[in-house]
Design a protein around this motif. Structure first.
Motif, PDB file in Angstrom:
ATOM      1  N   PRO A  37      -3.813   6.831   9.583  1.00 16.09           N
ATOM      2  CA  PRO A  37      -3.490   7.948   8.690  1.00 16.09           C
ATOM      3  C   PRO A  37      -2.529   7.507   7.586  1.00 16.09           C
ATOM      4  N   ALA A  38      -2.540   8.220   6.483  1.00 11.88           N
ATOM      5  CA  ALA A  38      -1.635   7.916   5.381  1.00 11.88           C
ATOM      6  C   ALA A  38      -0.184   8.010   5.854  1.00 11.88           C
ATOM      7  N   GLY A  39       0.648   7.119   5.337  1.00 12.25           N
ATOM      8  CA  GLY A  39       2.062   7.127   5.681  1.00 12.25           C
ATOM      9  C   GLY A  39       2.351   6.683   7.102  1.00 12.25           C
ATOM     10  N   LYS A  40       1.465   5.912   7.691  1.00  8.31           N
ATOM     11  CA  LYS A  40       1.581   5.527   9.098  1.00  8.31           C
ATOM     12  C   LYS A  40       2.615   4.412   9.322  1.00  8.31           C
ATOM     13  N   PHE A  41       2.718   3.458   8.380  1.00 12.40           N
ATOM     14  CA  PHE A  41       3.432   2.217   8.677  1.00 12.40           C
ATOM     15  C   PHE A  41       4.813   2.145   8.031  1.00 12.40           C
ATOM     16  N   ASP A  42       5.714   1.505   8.767  1.00 14.78           N
ATOM     17  CA  ASP A  42       7.033   1.191   8.217  1.00 14.78           C
ATOM     18  C   ASP A  42       7.010  -0.110   7.417  1.00 14.78           C
ATOM     19  N   ILE A  43       6.149  -1.036   7.832  1.00 13.34           N
ATOM     20  CA  ILE A  43       6.093  -2.361   7.210  1.00 13.34           C
ATOM     21  C   ILE A  43       4.625  -2.789   7.069  1.00 13.34           C
ATOM     22  N   ILE A  44       4.272  -3.322   5.910  1.00 12.08           N
ATOM     23  CA  ILE A  44       2.953  -3.939   5.713  1.00 12.08           C
ATOM     24  C   ILE A  44       3.178  -5.331   5.134  1.00 12.08           C
ATOM     25  N   THR A  45       2.547  -6.326   5.741  1.00 13.49           N
ATOM     26  CA  THR A  45       2.754  -7.713   5.326  1.00 13.49           C
ATOM     27  C   THR A  45       1.430  -8.397   4.976  1.00 13.49           C
ATOM     28  N   LEU A  46       1.520  -9.357   4.055  1.00 16.38           N
ATOM     29  CA  LEU A  46       0.371 -10.200   3.678  1.00 16.38           C
ATOM     30  C   LEU A  46       0.926 -11.597   3.401  1.00 16.38           C
ATOM     31  N   TRP A  47       0.721 -12.521   4.310  1.00 15.95           N
ATOM     32  CA  TRP A  47       1.271 -13.862   4.154  1.00 15.95           C
ATOM     33  C   TRP A  47       0.186 -14.792   3.616  1.00 15.95           C
ATOM     34  N   PHE A  48       0.324 -15.152   2.335  1.00 18.52           N
ATOM     35  CA  PHE A  48      -0.652 -15.968   1.608  1.00 18.52           C
ATOM     36  C   PHE A  48      -2.048 -15.355   1.700  1.00 18.52           C
TER      37      PHE A  48
END
Length: 575
Positions: free
Chosen positions: A445-456
């Motif tokens: 759902p929208a607004g679900k995450f505290d942190i989103i990461t993308l490493w390379f």
């Protein structure tokens, strides 16, 4: 591929570009078209069919540029920026011998003719691509006895008549030994009794082997003569064509006149006409080979802002790198095929680059993950209970470290084998899919995450704007986006920019740098909180700097001036 061809259509401007487009049309998908708008002084659709392409279906001519085209091919000599933007409307473009102010904007440039102006190099420069068909060895007779005269489709300067007068004055090439090609748009009356007349021919190339030499002006014809093994002798309509002739190495008899001395000399020793030409290695397929391998991929407008204000940084046969006014550097690729993110990518492919497989490197990558999680902990007031999405999670080293730090992790990766490993071996939830193409509802759902990461990972997205918008929607307000990526303004990109771009992997569609990150991320509702530049390599500095002031000072300068070859960004969602 469905292509729209846009030739030069102005009358009295020569017909070579139009005839080339008619020929190229026969090599392309049946859905391809030639643009033929109505306008004063332009060849009409009816005239094109009757004079240049008898038998061509009228449906193959389009009145306007509207439609779903895979790319637009320009063969107009010169195009203005306004014309370019209106005709392309953001679609990929291929410029064939295109000059003018729009030249820097083309996705891909092929120069078959030599260029007088320096700078603005093309993706491909090859005179041998001008002519099509099988090539033949040169036939050099002891003396020239027969001649063909062919001055294009219009011959507005009546170079045909001028050449015939020179023949008569010199006593060379009797009417019985002379052939005269009359183009489809000639205005002067046909000469009577001066030679064998050829009119209404769709293809004059078979004639080149019938005669010892061909009198023509600079353009496509002299290259076709060379490909057929013949001897082209040039008479040019102006100084511009004369300069091009000399640069290409063709033997010229003059501008709007024929030097009787040169004519007698070359007739006696025809091999002299070939001395300055050098070796011409004509590929069997000609320009058709370029078209067969041309497959636009990636953005034709900036993949961040969607704008067209750009300048080329590097052109190669595989790609063009542009710098947008918004600060983003991006790649337009043109070769068929692509990178497959399968098991081989992480095992044999990874081993070829790093000497071990991804799983063998798991512990090292997990160590990097713990340091990144430490930075995230400081921005998020601790990690316990924080929901975290790792996009491009691969085999899960960051997910593993995040779980150990107290996060509630979820992974996404396009590689099915990697996702299966995360689910089965690590017991961490993961989804398989191409993140920019996945609907938000499928992920969470929208607004679900505290942190989103993308490493390379972010540089691998063809549509990073779509990915960033989706990330913004999935993050809570105040949540943190963190990613790492190669640094376009690191020591390699700054000191060796062309080499850096040329060696950039085929699947890197954007090249980021710390300077432009803040303004770019602001477009998607983020405020940069921290940038950490990494990958410092003093040994990559230019050799003079490595010698003095030395590697130690280079390493210090790399850290002070943020010249590492990679960097990490930590940004907060503020809106």
């Amino acid at each position: 591929m469905k292509v729209l061809l846009i030739p030069a259509l102005r009358k009295t401007g020569g017909t070579g570009h139009l005839r080339r487009c008619v020929r190229l049309l026969s090599l392309l998908d049946p859905a391809s078209r030639i643009l033929c708008p109505a306008g004063p002084g332009l060849w009409t659709a009816g005239e094109i069919i009757s004079r240049f392409a008898p038998g061509l279906d009228a449906d193959r001519l389009a009145a306007g540029p509207e439609g779903r085209w895979d790319y637009i091919l320009f063969d107009r000599r010169e195009t203005t920026k306004k014309e370019f933007l209106e005709l392309t409307a953001g679609r990929p473009s291929l410029g064939l011998d295109e000059g003018g102010e729009a030249r820097p904007l083309f996705s891909f440039l092929v120069d078959t003719f030599p260029r007088l102006a320096s700078g603005r190099p093309p993706n491909i420069q090859n005179e041998a691509l001008i002519a099509e068909g099988p090539s033949s060895a040169f036939r050099v007779p002891e003396t020239l006895k027969t001649a063909l005269i062919s001055f294009g489709g219009e011959d507005p300067c009546d170079l045909t008549g001028l050449t015939l007068k020179a023949f008569a004055a010199s006593g060379l090439f009797s009417p019985a030994d002379t052939g005269i090609v009359r183009g489809p748009a000639f205005s002067s009356p046909p000469p009577a009794g001066r030679g064998e007349l050829y009119a209404g021919l769709e293809d004059i190339r078979p004639l080149f082997k019938k005669y010892d030499c061909v009198f023509t002006s600079f353009g496509i014809t002299p290259y076709e003569v060379l490909r057929a093994g013949g001897i082209p002798l040039l008479v040019n309509p102006g100084g511009y064509h004369e300069k091009l002739s000399r640069k290409a190495g063709f033997y010229s008899l003059g501008v709007k006149k024929i030097s009787a001395k040169k004519l007698r000399k070359i007739a006696a020793r025809p091999g002299g006409a070939l001395l300055k030409l050098g070796a011409k290695d004509f590929p069997e397929t000609g320009f058709r080979g370029v078209l067969e391998n041309f497959s636009p991929a990636g953005a034709s407008l900036c993949p961040i802002c969607g704008g067209g204000r750009r300048r080329p940084l590097l052109r190669s046969s595989e790609a063009t790198f542009f710098r947008c006014a918004c600060g983003m550097t991006y790649r337009e690729g043109f070769s068929r095929g692509g990178v497959r993110y399968d098991r081989d990518y992480f095992f044999e492919g990874y081993r070829r680059q790093y000497g071990k497989t991804y799983l063998e490197d798991f512990g090292v990558i997990e160590g990097f993950a713990r340091r990144r999680l430490s930075a995230l902990s400081g921005l998020c007031a601790g990690l316990a209970g924080k929901t975290l999405l790792d996009i491009g999670c691969a085999y899960g080293p960051f997910l593993s470290a995040a779980r150990s730090a107290g996060c509630l992790p979820l992974g996404i990766d396009i590689a099915q084998d990697a996702v299966r490993y995360v689910q089965d071996a690590l017991r961490i939830p993961a989804l398989c899919g191409d993140f920019p193409a996945m609907s938000e509802g499928v992920i969470a759902p929208a607004g679900k995450f505290d942190i989103i990461t993308l490493w390379f990972v972010i540089e691998h997205f063809r549509a990073p704007a779509c990915a960033l918008s989706k990330i913004s929607a999935l993050l809570k307000k105040g949540g943190v986006l963190a990613f790492s990526t190669p640094n376009g303004r690191g020591v390699s990109g700054l000191f060796f920019s062309k080499k850096f771009l040329k060696n950039s992997p085929q699947d890197h569609y954007t090249i980021w740098n710390p300077r432009s990150c803040a303004s770019i991320l602001r477009r998607f509702g983020f405020r940069v909180r921290k940038i950490r530049v990494s990958g410092h390599h003093p040994e990559r500095f230019p050799r003079p700097l490595r010698l003095f002031p030395g590697l130690r000072v280079c390493g210090l300068a790399s850290r002070i001036f943020a010249l590492g070859d990679t960097f990490e960004v930590y940004a907060e969602k503020i809106s």
